[in-house]
Write a protein that holds these residues in place. Structure first.
Motif, short mmCIF file in Angstrom:
data_model
loop_
_atom_site.label_atom_id
_atom_site.label_comp_id
_atom_site.label_asym_id
_atom_site.label_seq_id
_atom_site.Cartn_x
_atom_site.Cartn_y
_atom_site.Cartn_z
N LYS A 127 -45.74 -41.45 -1.20
CA LYS A 127 -45.59 -40.11 -0.63
C LYS A 127 -44.47 -39.29 -1.28
CE LYS A 127 -46.13 -37.52 3.43
NZ LYS A 127 -46.21 -37.45 4.87
N TYR A 128 -43.31 -39.88 -1.51
CA TYR A 128 -42.17 -39.13 -2.03
C TYR A 128 -41.68 -39.74 -3.34
CZ TYR A 128 -42.04 -37.48 2.78
OH TYR A 128 -42.37 -36.94 3.99
N LEU A 129 -41.38 -38.89 -4.31
CA LEU A 129 -40.80 -39.37 -5.57
C LEU A 129 -39.45 -38.72 -5.82
CD1 LEU A 129 -43.53 -39.43 -8.40
CD2 LEU A 129 -42.95 -41.22 -6.77
N SER A 130 -38.57 -39.46 -6.46
CA SER A 130 -37.38 -38.86 -7.07
C SER A 130 -37.66 -38.77 -8.57
CB SER A 130 -36.14 -39.72 -6.82
OG SER A 130 -36.28 -40.96 -7.46
N ILE B 8 -44.95 -35.90 -3.47
CA ILE B 8 -44.07 -34.78 -3.75
C ILE B 8 -42.72 -35.30 -4.22
CG2 ILE B 8 -45.24 -33.17 -2.20
CD1 ILE B 8 -43.00 -33.53 -0.22
N ILE B 9 -42.15 -34.52 -5.12
CA ILE B 9 -40.86 -34.89 -5.70
C ILE B 9 -39.79 -34.26 -4.84
CG2 ILE B 9 -39.38 -34.60 -7.74
CD1 ILE B 9 -42.30 -34.51 -9.20
N VAL B 10 -38.97 -35.09 -4.20
CA VAL B 10 -38.06 -34.56 -3.19
C VAL B 10 -36.60 -34.55 -3.62
CG1 VAL B 10 -39.56 -35.04 -1.23
CG2 VAL B 10 -37.96 -36.81 -2.00
N SER C 270 -38.26 -42.86 -8.81
CA SER C 270 -38.28 -43.83 -7.73
C SER C 270 -39.22 -43.25 -6.69
CB SER C 270 -36.89 -44.05 -7.16
OG SER C 270 -36.03 -44.55 -8.17
N GLY C 271 -39.75 -44.09 -5.84
CA GLY C 271 -40.73 -43.58 -4.89
C GLY C 271 -40.68 -44.29 -3.56
N ILE C 272 -41.11 -43.57 -2.54
CA ILE C 272 -41.21 -44.12 -1.19
C ILE C 272 -42.67 -44.00 -0.75
CG2 ILE C 272 -40.58 -43.80 1.23
CD1 ILE C 272 -37.89 -42.74 0.32
N ASN D 50 -40.67 -27.73 -3.89
CA ASN D 50 -41.32 -27.90 -2.59
C ASN D 50 -40.22 -27.83 -1.56
OD1 ASN D 50 -40.33 -30.67 -1.89
ND2 ASN D 50 -41.40 -31.14 -3.80
N LYS E 74 -38.90 -29.75 0.46
CA LYS E 74 -37.96 -30.85 0.66
C LYS E 74 -36.97 -30.99 -0.48
CE LYS E 74 -40.23 -33.76 3.90
NZ LYS E 74 -39.64 -32.95 4.96
N LEU E 75 -37.37 -30.53 -1.66
CA LEU E 75 -36.54 -30.74 -2.84
C LEU E 75 -35.22 -30.00 -2.71
CD1 LEU E 75 -36.49 -32.05 -5.68
CD2 LEU E 75 -37.40 -29.92 -6.56
N ALA F 221 -32.61 -36.09 -0.18
CA ALA F 221 -33.81 -35.51 0.43
C ALA F 221 -34.17 -36.28 1.67
CB ALA F 221 -34.96 -35.56 -0.55
N PHE G 231 -33.22 -39.59 0.91
CA PHE G 231 -33.63 -40.23 -0.35
C PHE G 231 -32.90 -39.48 -1.46
CE2 PHE G 231 -37.64 -40.62 -3.26
CZ PHE G 231 -37.11 -41.73 -3.89
N THR H 155 -31.35 -39.63 -5.82
CA THR H 155 -31.37 -40.30 -7.12
C THR H 155 -30.28 -39.75 -8.03
OG1 THR H 155 -32.81 -41.04 -8.94
CG2 THR H 155 -32.97 -38.73 -8.33
N SER I 127 -31.35 -44.99 -7.12
CA SER I 127 -31.88 -44.11 -6.09
C SER I 127 -31.54 -44.80 -4.78
CB SER I 127 -33.37 -43.91 -6.25
OG SER I 127 -33.64 -43.32 -7.52
#
Lengths: 332, 332
Positions: A87-90, A121-123, A143-145, B30, B32-33, B40, B50, B52, B143
């Motif tokens: 769902k979420y990426l850095s 989405i990249i957060v 990195s991702g969640i 977006n 959240k970014l 985030a 979250f 990084t 991260s």
């Protein structure tokens, strides 16, 4: 004499395992680290999967993808094979001074497109720039969640008789990147680089008895299958004539002196599935674009514990060990 | 002529903002970014933070820390200033071929020690190795995931009359790293590199009306304060004689031609707090080792909207803009 780190230690194979086991785990080992391969479940009120990957591929652009697309697919796939919905990426860049803006824009565009496709989405992000000669164009970490949907996937679940399924042709990414480095056959092979969240969902939701999923990236199919059975009482047997390999990849690997079974994939999964539901799993995979060439390529055995055996077309058997050197450095 | 990325774009200042605004946000923006700076919030059943960061500091070892310690502190702090409790870290290495094992071990040891101290665990990792001359020893990305405890911290909360608090001396890290690069005054200044989860908790739990917290790393105190008020109707005034600066840092900055207010910190926070509770916040900070020199250094004003003004010891006023170039490349 002082021991130095060589390229082999980044190969994703045996040497990388040694580095992790000898240098990292003694210091930072804990019961969450690596229990699912490249992803980690972290407790929220929901269970999350958390994963990281740095991308140092050379060249930055290759047929079928580029470092941007790869950096999204790689982390999405690490999360997806854990049974979670990414769902979420850095996104963190280390850029070499002198990189053209146009190149960065192209890469960011790929990232954006692939993130949309994969539904992530990249957060959060970070950007560093280092002097010329201190990096190589650009390195990317994502990195991702993800949210865990299918619990309990693990190599520990594997049983004798289980089927080994490969979701498509072996070795495309590695061969594509190697060809992109030379002039010979340039552009002839496309990387399979793709986000596999849909493919993973399809097979996990199919009702098939999936024991474990993994994406065979660095080190290829042979290395990942070895990882499934190392230090166990089980062996794996795969059949040369069942393994899908694109003729161009086979030809290129012959010319380059590579083995497609050790060549990296960036859009494939290996699944170990209970034998009675293996056909169901294959059908589910084939419903997706990425899994249309899925095949049962072998089985789990009680014989040859800890060993991966390749049964050749001519009836012979050959042990395939984990990748031991840097067959393909800078491949992802 | 083709535009090229220069070191300035990694400075953490104006040029970095330009890069983010012009190249990154149009593609991957977006809601959240970056709403909380470097961290985030991602929805679980609980809210998560979250974050990084990649670390490319040169030299790898400096008085008061090294790239390993820094890579833990940096991400822990980014999460802590968001009002969350940092809990899980990822750890990704890009190693240059030829790095001595002993160096890597030392770095991993620092990572391990600092992670224990900060109460975080490393749950996933990645290791890549690139050829000599394609990196610089080692680059590290961490991260992190934290659980949100104090919601709603944001520069949007800042009001005229609010106090500006700095948790200790300004510019130590930047000065320490710069001195470590030369022979002059070598080892005279220690980096302030520290995990600030306790400091952040203390001030947030104190009952003071904290509007926002931020760790003034690249670009220093002056850049972070500018970020708080840019595109707002508010100004900030800070008083030269209230800002704690270690005499050695002041002297070194003079010799090096740096300004301590633009020099990076890796163990400090800036807090904007309602004026009536500012003393409470300072007392809470001073109860911790990292915050023992906390000071109210200025206030939020209705005058000079969007501007940070330094009131000098002699009564004059000087506008401090965001850092515009790479005063200190490779500082973190």
């Amino acid at each position: 004499m002082e021991e130095l780190i060589t390229l082999d230690y980044g190969s994703g194979g045996k040497k990388t395992s040694e580095l992790i086991e000898n240098i990292l785990l003694p210091q930072i080992g804990n019961d969450k680290l690596s229990e699912l391969g490249d992803g980690a479940i972290v407790e929220g009120f929901s269970e999350l999967v958390f994963s990281t990957d740095s991308f140092v591929v050379s060249p930055l652009f290759f047929p079928g993808g580029d470092i941007g697309k790869l950096s999204v697919c790689g982390t999405v796939n690490d999360i997806s094979v854990c049974g979670a919905t990414a769902k979420y990426l850095s996104l963190a860049f280390i850029i070499e001074e002198g990189l053209p803006f146009a190149t960065l824009k192209k890469i960011v565009n790929s990232i954006s497109n692939e993130a949309k496709k994969a539904g992530v989405i990249i957060v959060t992000g970070d950007t560093k720039v280092v002097e010329r000669g201190k990096a190589d164009g650009i390195f990317i970490n994502t990195s991702g969640i993800g949210f865990l949907k299918h619990k309990g996937l693990s190599p520990k679940n594997i049983k004798p008789g289980d089927a080994v399924i490969l979701s498509g042709t072996a070795g495309d990414h590695g061969a594509a990147v190697m060809l992109a480095r030379g002039d010979m056959l340039k552009g002839e092979i496309n990387s399979d680089c793709a986000s596999l969240n849909e493919l993973c969902s399809m097979v996990l939701d199919s009702g098939a008895g999936v024991r474990v999923l993994r994406d065979p990236t660095r080190g290829g199919v042979a290395t990942t299958l070895n990882e499934f059975i190392e230090n166990t009482d089980l062996g794996i047997e795969i059949f040369e004539d069942k393994i899908p390999i694109a003729p161009k990849v086979e030809a290129a690997c012959e010319i380059l002196g590579l083995d497609p079974l050790y060549s990296a994939n960036e859009g494939k999964i290996l699944a170990i599935v209970s034998a009675d539901t293996a056909e169901k799993a294959v059908s589910a995979m084939r419903k997706t674009k990425e899994g249309k060439n899925a095949q049962i390529i072998g089985k789990v055995t009680e014989e040859n514990p800890g060993k991966l055996i390749l049964r050749t077309k001519y009836g012979g058997g050959r042990i395939l060990q984990k990748l031991s050197g840097a067959q393909l450095p800078r491949i992802c």
